[in-house]
Every structure is written in structure tokens, then in C-alpha cells.
Design a protein around this motif. Structure first.
Motif, PDB file in Angstrom:
ATOM      1  N   LYS A  80       0.831  -1.218   0.000  1.00  0.00           N
ATOM      2  CA  LYS A  80       0.000   0.000   0.000  1.00  0.00           C
ATOM      3  C   LYS A  80       0.861   1.263   0.000  1.00  0.00           C
ATOM      4  CE  LYS A  80      -3.684  -2.501   0.199  1.00  0.00           C
ATOM      5  NZ  LYS A  80      -4.512  -2.662  -1.039  1.00  0.00           N
ATOM      6  N   GLU A  81       1.994   1.192   0.723  1.00  0.00           N
ATOM      7  CA  GLU A  81       2.877   2.351   0.781  1.00  0.00           C
ATOM      8  C   GLU A  81       4.305   1.881   1.035  1.00  0.00           C
ATOM      9  OE1 GLU A  81       4.520   3.730   3.641  1.00  0.00           O
ATOM     10  OE2 GLU A  81       3.896   2.054   4.926  1.00  0.00           O
ATOM     11  N   VAL A  82       5.251   2.720   0.649  1.00  0.00           N
ATOM     12  CA  VAL A  82       6.670   2.481   0.896  1.00  0.00           C
ATOM     13  C   VAL A  82       7.273   3.769   1.438  1.00  0.00           C
ATOM     14  CG1 VAL A  82       8.909   1.899  -0.116  1.00  0.00           C
ATOM     15  CG2 VAL A  82       6.841   0.748  -0.936  1.00  0.00           C
ATOM     16  N   ALA A  83       7.843   3.695   2.611  1.00  0.00           N
ATOM     17  CA  ALA A  83       8.475   4.860   3.256  1.00  0.00           C
ATOM     18  C   ALA A  83       7.543   6.065   3.307  1.00  0.00           C
ATOM     19  CB  ALA A  83       9.784   5.214   2.536  1.00  0.00           C
ATOM     20  N   GLY A  84       6.280   5.779   3.554  1.00  0.00           N
ATOM     21  CA  GLY A  84       5.300   6.845   3.708  1.00  0.00           C
ATOM     22  C   GLY A  84       4.667   7.327   2.426  1.00  0.00           C
ATOM     23  N   LYS A  85       5.095   6.819   1.281  1.00  0.00           N
ATOM     24  CA  LYS A  85       4.520   7.221   0.000  1.00  0.00           C
ATOM     25  C   LYS A  85       3.581   6.143  -0.501  1.00  0.00           C
ATOM     26  CE  LYS A  85       6.841  11.094  -0.467  1.00  0.00           C
ATOM     27  NZ  LYS A  85       6.194  12.402  -0.556  1.00  0.00           N
ATOM     28  N   THR A  86       2.465   6.558  -1.066  1.00  0.00           N
ATOM     29  CA  THR A  86       1.452   5.625  -1.566  1.00  0.00           C
ATOM     30  C   THR A  86       1.937   4.972  -2.852  1.00  0.00           C
ATOM     31  OG1 THR A  86      -0.308   6.954  -0.615  1.00  0.00           O
ATOM     32  CG2 THR A  86      -0.933   5.384  -2.332  1.00  0.00           C
ATOM     33  N   PRO A  88       1.464   3.489  -6.389  1.00  0.00           N
ATOM     34  CA  PRO A  88       0.456   3.716  -7.443  1.00  0.00           C
ATOM     35  C   PRO A  88      -0.198   2.393  -7.847  1.00  0.00           C
ATOM     36  CG  PRO A  88       2.662   3.845  -8.377  1.00  0.00           C
ATOM     37  CD  PRO A  88       2.833   3.733  -6.902  1.00  0.00           C
ATOM     38  N   ALA A  89      -1.399   2.187  -7.381  1.00  0.00           N
ATOM     39  CA  ALA A  89      -2.087   0.923  -7.636  1.00  0.00           C
ATOM     40  C   ALA A  89      -3.127   1.091  -8.733  1.00  0.00           C
ATOM     41  CB  ALA A  89      -2.753   0.432  -6.355  1.00  0.00           C
ATOM     42  N   ARG A  90      -3.496  -0.049  -9.333  1.00  0.00           N
ATOM     43  CA  ARG A  90      -4.571  -0.067 -10.321  1.00  0.00           C
ATOM     44  C   ARG A  90      -5.654  -1.014  -9.831  1.00  0.00           C
ATOM     45  NH1 ARG A  90      -2.553  -1.355 -16.220  1.00  0.00           N
ATOM     46  NH2 ARG A  90      -1.793  -3.267 -15.211  1.00  0.00           N
ATOM     47  N   THR A  91      -6.867  -0.735 -10.209  1.00  0.00           N
ATOM     48  CA  THR A  91      -7.968  -1.617  -9.854  1.00  0.00           C
ATOM     49  C   THR A  91      -8.327  -2.471 -11.055  1.00  0.00           C
ATOM     50  OG1 THR A  91      -9.589   0.064 -10.474  1.00  0.00           O
ATOM     51  CG2 THR A  91      -8.892  -0.017  -8.163  1.00  0.00           C
TER      52      THR A  91
END
Length: 777
Positions: A80-86, A88-91
Motif C-alpha cells: 500500500k505504501e513504501v516509506a510513507g509514499k502511496t 500507485p495501484a490499479r484496480t
């Protein structure tokens, strides 16, 4: 309105140009998600860092917190996040980055730099996504960049994409490799989509190679460790070259397997070839494999057993499928199809769907093999031989497309790094069967050579493949290819100095050109010699024989293009030093002359000077001048029988215009006397049952068919079986038939041969036809 339109157009154009700008990553850092499983959490960033440093002199730093500038982020698609950054996911469903080994690469621009997300479905997805990045980066001392913003998502079409790297005496290079060299090669294969490596732990173990840096036992374990490092499946090829009904040997073999299983840190698949080598009935084989599985499970509980049906006869194949139907063995994962296996379509049809089907393609051999070079010019076959440097990208892309749909993938057969291009073609087409060959070669050249030379080198590889098409003497493209590679060689001295892949390709360009020049020159010398012999009389025969032999021997005393020969020797020395390529038995201790020792054949005669020397000795021993002169006439007119008559060297493309058949298994290139046969060159190429078509015959003229070969020749003319008037079965002796006048009245005939019953013989002992004449009387 016009002003507003123009302003909008300018803004759109500016936006397009900005979006098409290269993405500079020279000052970027690498950030790795902690959710990536070990060891890939360290393997992938190490691979990226080291491969980029080799090409840019820049060592990217790794960070655990989000940086202020550009960053390459390795993360799982499920993060969901890495080092506090979201992330970029796709649905959606069925997304490539959600499938096994799949990945997605997407770039995000910010005011402070660009983020390159490498999002893998799993550990292998991270590995292959990193590989995509390395293949597509533009790298040199001044730059590290992507050509434009990226949005890529892909997953492999076939789950098994591997190569056999046999650390054994038979190999022409692998037996000289250190663990570090194997590590690098594993990495490079992974960058191009390979997910499996196959070792050979037991075969020929007693014959240690003089090049081994460590023992076979130790290397097999280390190869397993490397598979663990790169999360590749570790296969091992383990034949039984003894009678499995011998209980003592069987028990010892099981114990040997168990010791190996215990020592291996990773082991995924045991592949047992039914034959090639081995001659056991599947009744013994299946029981043996079941026992092996029992020994395997305590150490590698997820590992599976595979079998090939190579060498099995119809009864044995039927027994195997009955065994599957009756016992339904869950310990068996699937069937491997290789040379001498049943057709792959048949195997997939007969094999229950719960079992997998894997191909075992031979990417390494050029003749006497599963996928020979079709109608390869004899000059190449006798000099480059069975394991030459052999980039055949277009051919093997076609072979993959033909057979892959019947399989779950492949692990190729390879006996050295000379087939490196072929491996990459199979790995990349195994990932995506629609990939264009040119695209793959561009990525190959970009990564291994540089972006500056990628298109030229890719074209050069295709040109080398074209060097092998059609008759060599009339293939003017060989000289053009040579000039092309010479230009590249001059323009890129650093590659010539240190890049073994580059050196191999340049070597092929030199070797092909040298061989063609020799062929044209030496064949011309023989034509001159035949003219001398044709004018011989009983009184001057001895002088004619001496002059003719001196003429053909100019190939040795006054050789053509010696500077090319010297360059070939230098490149072979360089390749032995860098990659252990054994191009000579004497100089580099190749296991045998068929095993890549093409340097030993670089000056193999391309005219019949050896044969003529031996024939002249026989002529001098004949009892009468008349016999001597008659035999001399036969030799002088062998390929030129006179007006109205015809000659075909049945398996030499340039000398067989009437032959309509071609062999598909390359057994038509003989291998006698370790490749140094002194027989006539036409004798060293043959077919078993050729078919020929003749036209423009003179109605009413009498014709005789003459055949040279070995063994039987069951001849038919227009479907009618003829009785011979002369029938010698020895090699280079003649058989003759009189053609009935009734068959030539329409001015044409077809000639075919029935197949003799020789099923009890090895294929090397089967009857052969090499030369055919239609002689007008």
C-alpha cells in the motif's frame, strides 16, 4: 479564436515535448520495500547497482527513507505504501502485476525528480521488473536515463523458461567457469526472463575436465545456492546409464541421489531422461523414480520428478501411459519432450491434463541435431561443425512459435555459451511469444554492448544468421556482413578488448568470410586440376598427376587471406582467456573435435586435395596404362560428365539442382575420422532416399543412372523399380542402371529410392547416397 487556438496548440506541443523528455536517473537512489522476501530484497538492488555501475561509473546509493530527488523504488504490487509514499495501484482483475512473476513499471514526475516504481507480483516479479529496467535504460559515462515516461505491465506466457548449464567435460566452455562466472551468467539470463537453471550432477562425473576450477560435487551445490539467490528453479538432469534391474547398482544410485539432495540448499525438479542416454524399460524407470521421490521429500518437500520418453519404442510408450492411468502417480510432475521423443502434439494429447509438459530444445548444435541448419553449406558443416558460435534468432523464434503451444515451457539443452543469443530469444519469447525478434536483439545489444550500437549490432546478428542461408560461394552477403562488422570492430575497440559476446560475433564474421574465400579459391584450383587430368594421355599421365596435385595443393602453399586466419586464431585465444571457450582440442583441450573445436578445422580442405592424393596412389598401383587412364578420366569428369549428361551432389545445395528432397535431421553431414576424413567431399554429404526430377532429355537417347554411396540403393524411375547392371556397396564405388527407352520418350523422368530395411542398424550405419549421374550414352 485564432489566438486562443494557437495558444492552446503551443501549450499542447510544450506538454508533449516535456512528456517525451528523457528521464535522468544519474543522481537517483534505490529504495527497497521491506515486504520483498529475502534474498530478493538484497539480490535485486545489488543487481541494479552493479550492472549500472559497470556501464556508467556511477554507483547508486540505497536508502530506507524517501529521498528528495529521483528514486527507483522496488516494491510488491500488494504494498500500500513504501516509506510513507502511496504505491500507485490499479484496480481490476487479471492484471499482469498480480500474476505470478508479473510486474508493472510506472514513472511519476515530481518537482524534485522522478520516481520509477518497479512493482512485482512476487520476488520474481521484482527480479524481472529490474531486468526490464536494465534492458531499457540508456547507460554510458555521461548518462543514466529512460527515454521517456513509462507505463508497462506484463506477466509471462509460459511458466517454465530455463536453460541447462552442464558443468561437465562435454561442455565447450562451462567446465572452465568459476562460481563468479556462473553467478554473472545466471544474472544475465534472469535479466532476459529466465527463471530456471538445470545442472548435471552425475553424468560423466568420473571424467574430470582439465578446466574444472572446483569439483563437480561442489559446483552442483554452488549452482543450487545461486538459484536460491536469484529465486530460480533448480533442475537437475540425472540419467541412469546402467541396467536398473541390477539391484546393487540401483541401490548405490539411490544413495548417491540422496546424498546430493541432502547437500543441495535448493532443488526443485529432477529430470530423468528415458533414453539418450539410457536403455531401461519404463517398468523399471517408474519404480526407480518413485523411490527417488521418497528420498527427495525429506530435504525438498516441494520438489517434483519429471521423465522424458526419449528412445522409448511404441510398446514402452504405451506402457508409460497405462502406468499413469492405473497408478495416477502424484509424485510425477510431468513429461519432457526432447530429441527422439514422440511428437510434442501427441504427447500433450495423450498426457493427462494434471501433468505438465516441458520442452527440451537443442539450441546448441548445428548438425546431427534436433534443429539442424537446413541445407547448410558443406563448407560450413565441415569447418564450423556441430557447436560453432551460432546466433539463429529468426529460426529459433519460429521453432518456439511452432512447439511452445503444446507445452508449459522449456529448459533448453546447451553445451556452451556459443548459443547465447539463442537462449535470450527463447527466454524472451517464452515470456511474450509476440515479441519481435528485432526488438529482442535491440535490447540484447543495448544491454550487453551499449545503446549507441544497439541497432547496428542487432542488424549484424541478423546478417550473421543470413550468412548460413543458401550456397556459400554465391552468398555475396557474407562479404557485406564482414565489412559491416569490421566497421563496428574499428569503431568500438573497448568492446573488442573485453566483451566476449562481441568477440564471438566478430569471430563469426571473420570465420565465415575466410571460409567463403577459401571455398571459391580452392574449388577454382580443383577445376584447373581437372582440366589438366582431362587432357592426360597414357604417355604423359605421371606428369599430369603431379601437375594436378600441385595445383590443388596451392591451397596450402599459397593460401588465401592469411590475415583473416591470424585474426581468427587471436580471437579464439581471447575467448579461451575470457570465457573458457575451447575451440581446439590440442591448444585449448576441448573434449573432442565435435565439441566446438572449429579452430582445428579452419583450414580443412574445401577441395578434394586429400582424396586426390590418395586416388593418385591407387592409380599408380594399377596394372596397365589403360586402367590408369580410365580411372583418371572418371576423376576428371566426376562433376562434369559431358554434354547431355547430368550430375548431382545430392546434399550440397549449389551442386544439386535436380534434387527435390532435403533432410530434416542433418544426418547428411558425415562425421568420420574425428572430422578429418580424406574421402571425397561429396561422399561426406548424403541423403538416404533422395528424389530427383530430370527434364529436357533427348527422346530416343539411351541413358544410364550411376550412383555412388554406401550400402543399398533401391532405385525407381517413374515409379518403376529397375534392376542394376552394376551394384557395388562399398563407399565411393558405383551402382548403375539402364533407363528403359519407354520412360524417356516424354523428355523427363523422376528418380526415387525405396528405403532398405535397416531398422536393426544404428542410423550412422544406414545406407547413404551421395552422388547421382544421369549419363547420356
Amino acid at each position: 479564436m485564432i489566438v486562443r487556438f494557437i495558444t492552446s496548440l503551443i501549450l499542447i506541443t510544450l506538454a508533449f515535448r516535456l512528456s517525451a523528455q528523457p528521464i535522468d536517473l544519474k543522481n537517483s537512489v534505490i529504495l527497497v520495500s521491506p515486504s520483498i522476501p529475502a534474498p530478493m530484497r538484497s539480490t535485486a538492488p545489488q543487481m541494479l547497482t552493479e550492472e549500472i555501475a559497470k556501464r556508467t561509473a556511477t554507483s547508486l546509493k540505497q536508502t530506507t527513507s524517501w529521498p528528495s530527488g529521483s528514486v527507483i523504488v522496488l516494491a510488491l504490487s500488494s504494498d500500500k505504501e513504501v516509506a510513507g509514499k502511496t504505491v500507485p495501484a490499479r484496480t481490476g482483475f487479471n492484471l499482469p502485476e498480480q500474476k505470478p512473476e508479473g510486474y508493472r513499471i510506472v514513472t511519476e514526475a515530481t518537482a524534485k525528480g522522478t520516481t520509477v516504481w518497479v512493482l512485482g507480483a512476487d520476488a520474481r516479479g521484482i527480479l524481472f521488473g529490474s531486468g526490464w529496467l536494465l534492458r531499457n535504460l540508456k547507460m554510458d559515462n555521461k548518462r543514466l536515463e529512460l527515454s521517456s515516461p513509462i507505463e508497462v505491465a506484463t506477466a509471462p506466457a509460459y511458466p517454465i523458461r530455463g536453460h541447462q548449464l552442464g558443468y561437465r567435460t562435454t561442455a565447450n566452455s562451462y567446465d572452465a567457469w568459476t562460481v563468479a562466472q556462473f553467478d554473472q551468467y545466471y544474472r544475465e539470463l534472469a535479466i532476459f526472463g529466465t527463471n530456471a537453471i538445470e545442472g548435471i550432477p552425475f553424468h560423466e562425473k568420473e571424467k574430470a575436465s582439465p578446466h574444472f576450477p572446483i569439483s563437480t560435487d561442489e559446483m552442483m551445490v554452488r549452482m543450487g545456492e545461486l538459484c536460491q539467490k536469484y529465486d530460480m528453479d533448480y533442475w537437475v538432469w540425472t540419467p541412469a546409464e546402467f541396467d536398473l534391474t541390477d539391484q546393487a547398482r540401483r541401490s548405490a544410485e539411490v544413495q548417491k541421489h540422496e546424498a546430493f539432495y541432502k547437500a543441495c540448499p535448493r532443488l526443485d525438479h529432477i529430470f530423468f531422461p528415458g533414453g539418450d542416454p539410457g536403455h531401461n524399460h519404463p517398468r523399471e524407470v517408474m519404480a526407480f523414480l518413485k523411490d527417488l521421490h521418497g528420498k527427495l521429500m525429506p530435504y525438498h518437500p516441494k520438489a517434483k520428478i519429471w521423465i522424458s520418453l526419449q528412445g522409448f519404442n511404441t510398446e514402452q510408450i504405451d506402457y508409460f501411459y497405462r502406468y499413469l492411468a492405473e497408478h495416477k502417480p502424484t509424485w510425477l510432475q510431468g513429461v519432457v519432450s526432447g530429441p527422439s521423443s514422440p511428437p510434442m502434439a501427441e504427447t500433450r494429447y495423450r498426457l493427462p491434463k494434471n501433468y505438465q509438459h516441458r520442452e527440451y530444445p537443442d539450441l546448441t548444435h548445428n548438425v546431427r541435431s534436433e534443429f539442424p541448419v537446413e541445407r547448410w553449406d558443406q563448407a560450413y558443416a565441415l569447418t564450423l561443425g556441430r557447436e560453432a558460435i551460432n546466433p539463429r534468432p529468426v529460426f529459433f523464434a519460429g521453432i518456439h512459435g511452432k512447439y511452445a503451444p503444446f507445452t508449459d515451457g522449456f529448459v533448453s539443452y546447451s553445451d556452451g555459451c556459443h548459443d547465447d543469443v539463442n537462449k535470450v530469444i527463447w527466454s524472451m519469447r517464452g515470456w511474450d511469444p509476440t515479441r519481435e525478434v528485432n526488438e529482442i536483439l535491440n535490447e540484447y545489444a543495448r544491454f550487453f554492448f551499449s545503446w549507441q550500437v544497439e541497432k547496428s549490432a542487432a542488424d549484424g546478428i541478423l546478417a550473421l544468421e543470413n550468412n548460413w542461408k543458401g550456397p556459400l560461394a554465391s552468398n555475396g552477403g557474407v562479404e557485406a556482413t564482414f565489412a559491416f562488422w569490421k566497421t563496428l570492430e574499428t569503431a568500438h575497440p573497448a568492446l573488442m578488448k573485453s566483451n566476449w559476446r562481441w568477440q564471438m560475433l566478430v569471430l563469426r564474421a571473420y570465420y565465415d568470410t575466410y571460409t567463403r574465400r577459401r571455398l571459391v579459391y580452392e574449388q577454382g584450383l580443383e577445376k584447373n586440376a581437372n582440366s589438366i587430368l582431362a587432357q592426360a594421355t597414357e604417355s604423359n599421365l605421371e606428369n599430369a598427376l603431379n601437375q594436378a596435385l600441385a595445383m590443388v595443393n596451392k591451397a596450402d602453399s599459397e593460401p588465401v587471406s592469411p590475415e583473416l586466419r591470424k585474426k581468427i586464431e587471436t580471437l579464439c585465444a581471447d575467448l579461451f582467456a575470457s570465457i573458457g571457450l575451447q575451440t581446439s582440442v590440442a591448444k585449448y583441450k576441448a573434449k573432442g573435435y565435435e565439441r566446438g573445436a572449429f579452430l582445428d578445422f579452419v583450414n580443412f580442405p574445401l577441395n578434394n586435395r586429400w582424396w586426390l592424393a590418395d586416388e593418385f596412389k591407387k592409380i599408380r598401383a594399377m596394372k596397365t596404362p589403360k586402367e590408369q587412364l580410365e580411372r583418371t578420366r572418371v576423376i576428371a569428369t566426376w562433376e562434369n560428365p559431358g554434354a547431355g549428361s547430368y550430375y548431382d551432389d545430392v546434399s550440397t545445395a549449389s551442386k544439386s539442382p535436380r534434387v527435390k528432397t532435403i533432410t530434416d535431421d542433418a544426418t547428411d553431414i558425415a562425421w568420420w575420422d574425428n572430422g578429418f576424413s580424406r574421402t571425397r567431399l561429396s561422399t561426406q554429404t548424403f541423403q538416404n532416399n533422395p528424389a530427383l526430377e530430370y527434364d529436357n532429355l533427348e527422346p530416343g537417347a539411351r541413358y544410364i543412372i550411376r550412383v555412388a554411396g554406401l550400402g543399398d540403393a533401391l532405385l525407381r524411375v517413374d515409379g518403376q523399380r529397375l534392376k542394376p547392371t552394376v551394384y557395388n556397396k562399398e563407399m565411393e564405388a558405383f551402382k548403375e542402371w539402364i533407363v528403359p527407352l519407354s520412360l524417356t520418350q516424354d523428355g523427363k523422368i523422376s528418380v526415387t529410392f525405396d528405403e532398405p530395411e535397416e531398422s536393426h542398424l544404428n542410423w550412422r550405419q544406414h545406407s547413404k547416397i551421395s552422388d547421382i549421374w544421369l549419363l547420356k550414352q
